[in-house]
Design a protein around this motif. Structure first.
Motif, PDB file in Angstrom:
ATOM      1  N   LEU A  74     -27.688 -20.353 -18.313  1.00 16.66           N
ATOM      2  CA  LEU A  74     -27.043 -21.567 -18.732  1.00 16.66           C
ATOM      3  C   LEU A  74     -26.427 -21.689 -20.278  1.00 16.66           C
ATOM      4  O   LEU A  74     -27.161 -21.401 -20.970  1.00 16.66           O
ATOM      5  N   LEU A  75     -25.129 -21.679 -20.227  1.00 13.17           N
ATOM      6  CA  LEU A  75     -24.197 -21.616 -21.396  1.00 13.17           C
ATOM      7  C   LEU A  75     -23.885 -22.769 -21.745  1.00 13.17           C
ATOM      8  O   LEU A  75     -23.048 -23.543 -21.052  1.00 13.17           O
ATOM      9  N   GLY A  76     -23.937 -23.397 -23.096  1.00 10.66           N
ATOM     10  CA  GLY A  76     -23.373 -24.420 -23.563  1.00 10.66           C
ATOM     11  C   GLY A  76     -22.574 -24.607 -24.902  1.00 10.66           C
ATOM     12  O   GLY A  76     -22.304 -23.385 -25.500  1.00 10.66           O
ATOM     13  N   LYS A  77     -22.290 -25.740 -25.328  1.00 13.03           N
ATOM     14  CA  LYS A  77     -21.416 -25.847 -26.513  1.00 13.03           C
ATOM     15  C   LYS A  77     -22.076 -26.609 -27.414  1.00 13.03           C
ATOM     16  O   LYS A  77     -21.535 -27.201 -28.447  1.00 13.03           O
ATOM     17  N   GLY A  78     -23.556 -26.419 -27.766  1.00 21.03           N
ATOM     18  CA  GLY A  78     -24.120 -26.942 -28.500  1.00 21.03           C
ATOM     19  C   GLY A  78     -24.341 -26.126 -29.899  1.00 21.03           C
ATOM     20  O   GLY A  78     -23.626 -25.485 -29.920  1.00 21.03           O
ATOM     21  N   ARG A  79     -25.243 -26.721 -30.736  1.00 20.81           N
ATOM     22  CA  ARG A  79     -25.007 -26.111 -32.373  1.00 20.81           C
ATOM     23  C   ARG A  79     -26.186 -24.697 -32.053  1.00 20.81           C
ATOM     24  O   ARG A  79     -27.311 -25.121 -31.522  1.00 20.81           O
ATOM     25  N   ILE A  80     -25.614 -23.956 -32.818  1.00 22.90           N
ATOM     26  CA  ILE A  80     -26.589 -22.813 -33.090  1.00 22.90           C
ATOM     27  C   ILE A  80     -26.366 -22.404 -34.364  1.00 22.90           C
ATOM     28  O   ILE A  80     -25.359 -22.474 -35.014  1.00 22.90           O
ATOM     29  N   ASN A  81     -27.426 -21.813 -35.170  1.00 19.53           N
ATOM     30  CA  ASN A  81     -27.203 -21.526 -36.607  1.00 19.53           C
ATOM     31  C   ASN A  81     -26.890 -19.945 -36.895  1.00 19.53           C
ATOM     32  O   ASN A  81     -27.475 -19.335 -37.806  1.00 19.53           O
TER      33      ASN A  81
ATOM     34  N   THR B  98     -28.608 -32.183 -20.900  1.00 19.95           N
ATOM     35  CA  THR B  98     -29.140 -30.850 -19.893  1.00 19.95           C
ATOM     36  C   THR B  98     -30.437 -31.348 -19.237  1.00 19.95           C
ATOM     37  O   THR B  98     -31.241 -31.810 -20.181  1.00 19.95           O
ATOM     38  N   ASP B  99     -30.571 -31.289 -17.856  1.00 18.65           N
ATOM     39  CA  ASP B  99     -31.773 -31.768 -17.335  1.00 18.65           C
ATOM     40  C   ASP B  99     -32.474 -30.842 -16.731  1.00 18.65           C
ATOM     41  O   ASP B  99     -32.037 -30.080 -15.532  1.00 18.65           O
TER      42      ASP B  99
ATOM     43  N   ALA C  21     -18.338 -25.126 -17.037  1.00 14.79           N
ATOM     44  CA  ALA C  21     -19.044 -25.254 -15.760  1.00 14.79           C
ATOM     45  C   ALA C  21     -20.472 -25.959 -15.853  1.00 14.79           C
ATOM     46  O   ALA C  21     -20.937 -26.253 -16.828  1.00 14.79           O
ATOM     47  N   LYS C  22     -20.875 -26.349 -14.709  1.00 17.13           N
ATOM     48  CA  LYS C  22     -22.234 -27.096 -14.493  1.00 17.13           C
ATOM     49  C   LYS C  22     -23.067 -26.864 -13.294  1.00 17.13           C
ATOM     50  O   LYS C  22     -22.294 -26.381 -12.350  1.00 17.13           O
TER      51      LYS C  22
ATOM     52  N   CYS D 294     -25.187 -28.898 -19.806  1.00 21.27           N
ATOM     53  CA  CYS D 294     -25.006 -27.817 -18.688  1.00 21.27           C
ATOM     54  C   CYS D 294     -25.438 -27.927 -17.132  1.00 21.27           C
ATOM     55  O   CYS D 294     -25.338 -27.132 -16.300  1.00 21.27           O
ATOM     56  N   GLY D 295     -25.868 -29.169 -16.944  1.00 18.98           N
ATOM     57  CA  GLY D 295     -26.313 -29.509 -15.802  1.00 18.98           C
ATOM     58  C   GLY D 295     -27.734 -29.869 -15.412  1.00 18.98           C
ATOM     59  O   GLY D 295     -28.493 -30.086 -16.358  1.00 18.98           O
TER      60      GLY D 295
END
Length: 459
Positions: A125-132, A199-200, A92-93, A166-167
């Motif tokens: 806000l939850l996204g699909k980016g990179r985490i380690n 994301t802004d 979602a956004k 994320c919006g």
């Protein structure tokens, strides 16, 4: 991320006598006009939805935006009941774009005069980016991990999207939010987990939150024009490989609660995990409470631990009761010492940290054995006064001469005329991707970007 508890009665009695009645510092109509229409929100959102100006929305519990875009019009007011939060999931956004004249306000549902930190949970806000972390996915803090609920998951797994959008969250205030679900498992005012560079996040205030002001868990979302005032714990917290860009950031503590201006962590289970947490930060102001050193709680400007870095430029760190900078542990110290460092401070002013107007305090990291005996007086072997104030970095101990940065109800973070912070020779030119005109030290130059949309209520 650790919760610092304090008496809210003490907080409400905190002396605010300095510089009272300074009308020039009071925001111009920072609140949206009152509305007669109210709407309770108790069900998850599964399609494009608009929350309209003129309606006050009350969150009754955890509200997950499962799919679609939640649009929030300028001037809309969103209230949170105890145990509520707004969560934008990976599918979602959010499109919450206010204006300086009509900011979007997220606040407590309690009446003015009885609002407190922790009245509701905040914005996530939850996204699909990179985490380690292993597998590239995680459950966001503030939720139970059992069952791996997809609504609370973030990160892109084996195929992360570094640009995941994320919006938009612009001209928004988040007040009296954050709470502890369990030890070391808390919601913050604004949680940004795995969001990408599209994301802004711009013109955001987080005020009187019960845990951190803004926390990034990995990802590469950027943040501009943000102010965190009187957070219970850290003003800016990042970990798990966060690598965004931040410009024009302000943190302010009070004397009763608050821990670090920045707590930077890598991966506490694996200090060598990559990517490193190493955002690039330009033009920031970190203001401590000025409380006497050695009293509780400990309050410091910034700490870098567990393999975290950060590339900081044109920064002010002033009035912290304890430490200005703590490079904690060998993994973070190695990032400072690297041939291409991922941890540094440059063109930075330090002033009156632990009462020191000549240098900055040392921050040894001793190790102890099971009997409490010190086995190594400083495992990181990092001398902060010597290393941080090295001449090549252009860092100095100097009064930035801010107008009224420690005032709690009407702060003014602008440098006075003639301040060394306004001298372009004291600052570096930000690179492409930042506002390159910001040739000053600190978050505010000659234009007060906080005017008109921020507010500093005590209850």
């Amino acid at each position: 991320m650790k919760r610092l508890f304090a008496s809210l009665l003490t907080l409400s009695a905190l002396s605010l006598t300095s510089a009272c009645g300074d009308d020039d510092n009071t925001p111009n109509n920072p609140n949206p006009p009152p509305t007669d229409t109210t709407e309770n929100v108790s069900a998850n959102i599964t399609q494009d939805t608009t929350w309209k100006a003129g309606v006050t929305y009350t969150l009754k519990n955890y509200i997950f935006v499962e799919s679609g875009t939640l649009t929030i019009e300028p001037g809309t007011r969103i209230l949170g009941d105890q145990g509520s939060a707004l969560i934008i999931t990976r599918n979602a956004k959010i499109h919450a774009v206010g204006t300086a004249q009509a900011p979007i306000v997220f606040t407590s549902s309690r009446p003015e005069g009885s609002r407190e930190p922790g009245n509701w949970g905040g914005v996530v806000l939850l996204g699909k980016g990179r985490i380690n972390v292993a597998g590239g996915e995680n459950t966001v803090e503030g939720f139970f991990a059992s069952g791996n609920n997809p609504l609370t998951q973030y990160g892109g797994g084996a195929n992360p999207d570094d640009a995941h959008d994320c919006g938009k969250l612009n001209y928004a205030r988040i007040e009296f939010a954050g709470f502890e679900l369990s030890e070391d498992n808390e919601l913050n005012g604004l949680t940004v987990a795995g969001c990408g560079s599209d994301t802004d996040l711009d013109y955001i205030q987080v005020h009187m939150g019960a845990d951190d002001g803004v926390e990034f868990f990995g990802g590469s979302a950027n943040l501009k024009h943000a102010v965190v005032t009187q957070a219970d714990d850290d003003s800016l917290d990042y970990d798990l490989g966060y690598n965004g860009k931040i410009q024009f950031f302000i943190a302010q503590q009070n004397a009763v609660v608050g821990n670090f201006g920045i707590e930077a962590s890598g991966n506490k289970n694996d200090n060598a995990a990559t990517p490193r947490s190493a955002p690039e930060i330009w033009n920031a102001t970190f203001i401590g409470s000025g409380r006497p050193a050695g009293t509780s709680p400990a309050q410091s400007g910034m700490v870098f631990n567990t393999g975290a870095g950060g590339k900081l430029n044109n920064v002010i760190v002033a009035h912290f009761a304890d430490l200005a900078v703590d490079v904690s542990g060998t993994a973070s110290a190695a990032l400072w010492n690297a041939a291409t460092p991922e941890l540094y401070l440059r063109n930075t002013f330090f002033w009156n940290n632990r009462g020191d107007t000549v240098s900055i305090p040392a921050a040894p990291n001793p190790t102890v054995d099971a009997g409490g005996n010190i086995t190594n007086p400083d495992v990181s072997n990092f001398n902060e006064p010597e290393r941080v104030l090295a001449s090549a970095l252009n860092n100095r101990v100097v009064d930035p001469q801010l107008t009224d940065a420690t005032h709690l109800t009407a702060p003014n973070f602008m440098p006075v005329a003639g301040s060394p912070a306004l001298n372009p020779d004291s600052a570096a030119t930000p690179p492409a991707g930042f506002d390159t005109s910001a040739r000053f030290v600190g978050a505010v130059g000659t234009t007060n970007w906080l005017a008109g949309w921020t507010a500093f209520p005590q209850d």
